[in-house]
Enzyme design. Sequence first.
Site, PDB file in Angstrom:
ATOM      1  N   ARG A  54      43.469  32.126  29.000  1.00  0.00           N
ATOM      2  CA  ARG A  54      43.730  32.588  27.637  1.00  0.00           C
ATOM      3  C   ARG A  54      44.049  34.081  27.725  1.00  0.00           C
ATOM      4  O   ARG A  54      43.273  34.927  27.314  1.00  0.00           O
ATOM      5  CB  ARG A  54      42.498  32.340  26.742  1.00  0.00           C
ATOM      6  CG  ARG A  54      42.053  30.902  26.651  1.00  0.00           C
ATOM      7  CD  ARG A  54      43.073  30.011  25.940  1.00  0.00           C
ATOM      8  NE  ARG A  54      42.563  28.651  25.801  1.00  0.00           N
ATOM      9  CZ  ARG A  54      42.729  27.691  26.694  1.00  0.00           C
ATOM     10  NH1 ARG A  54      43.368  27.951  27.833  1.00  0.00           N
ATOM     11  NH2 ARG A  54      42.256  26.478  26.492  1.00  0.00           N
ATOM     12  N   ASP A 206      38.385  36.365  46.821  1.00  0.00           N
ATOM     13  CA  ASP A 206      38.143  37.748  46.395  1.00  0.00           C
ATOM     14  C   ASP A 206      37.032  38.380  47.226  1.00  0.00           C
ATOM     15  O   ASP A 206      37.090  39.559  47.584  1.00  0.00           O
ATOM     16  CB  ASP A 206      37.768  37.785  44.910  1.00  0.00           C
ATOM     17  CG  ASP A 206      38.876  37.238  44.024  1.00  0.00           C
ATOM     18  OD1 ASP A 206      40.042  37.558  44.274  1.00  0.00           O
ATOM     19  OD2 ASP A 206      38.559  36.461  43.102  1.00  0.00           O
TER      20      ASP A 206
END
Length: 258
Positions: A54, A206
């Site tokens: 989003r 990451d």
Amino acid sequence: GMITRLGEDSLGERIRSLYLDEGIATTHVIRDAAAPTGIYFIEYGPDGHSFSYRRTGSAASRLASSDLAPGMFAGVSFLHLSGISQAISESCRDASFTAMEMARSAGAKVSFDTNLRRSLWTPAAAWEALSASLPQIDFLFPSMEDAQALLGLSDPDAICDEFLRHGVKTVLLTLGDEGAIVAGGDMRIRIPAYPAQLVDATAAGDTFDGAFLAEFLRCGDPEAATRFACAAASLAVEKTGAVDSIPYLREIRTRVAA
């Protein structure tokens, strides 16, 4: 330190507080009253985790080159970027190019994780932006899955060769439970994965990136830093979440020594 935009909403404040709790400088985090903080959802299924974004119109997507200044990179060792930052908007993509130029001019090295997210853009669009970035990149972190989609290649050595041919100084190709390859110049070394009990692979990549960069800054040895990063990633997949799963230094050193 982070360079980003957060909305002036409760979620943005929670993220800013998280940065501070983790010792991350927020000097260059802009609070945007005109846009919400971007969010995404992680869902789990039989094929692993997937992401629902989003981010259209989010504060982060409004980051622009005008938000950057050369002085932001004074004394910086590495600028680390992600393909996701290039994907979320044209202005953010342009800002990534500007940041790389400013960072290199200030003496910093550039690292980049391909982080291909098909829900944000196509592999062809991602490759167009990435290929323009490659000559600026000192350390590239592609996963095998990303590399196959971006290059149409399946042989790890051919993948490393292709990225190096485009100007990358060092490639850190991650191979999941088969470890990683570090390649650059005359160096090409395969580092085996550390055994791990898989719980959640979210942010393992990451963790690998950050662990490599931190250890490389400490020791200057890409092989040792890759081994350290593999150990860190193996610990990260044994816990859930994107932040709580990041291991502490003592845990990584214990696994390396095991």
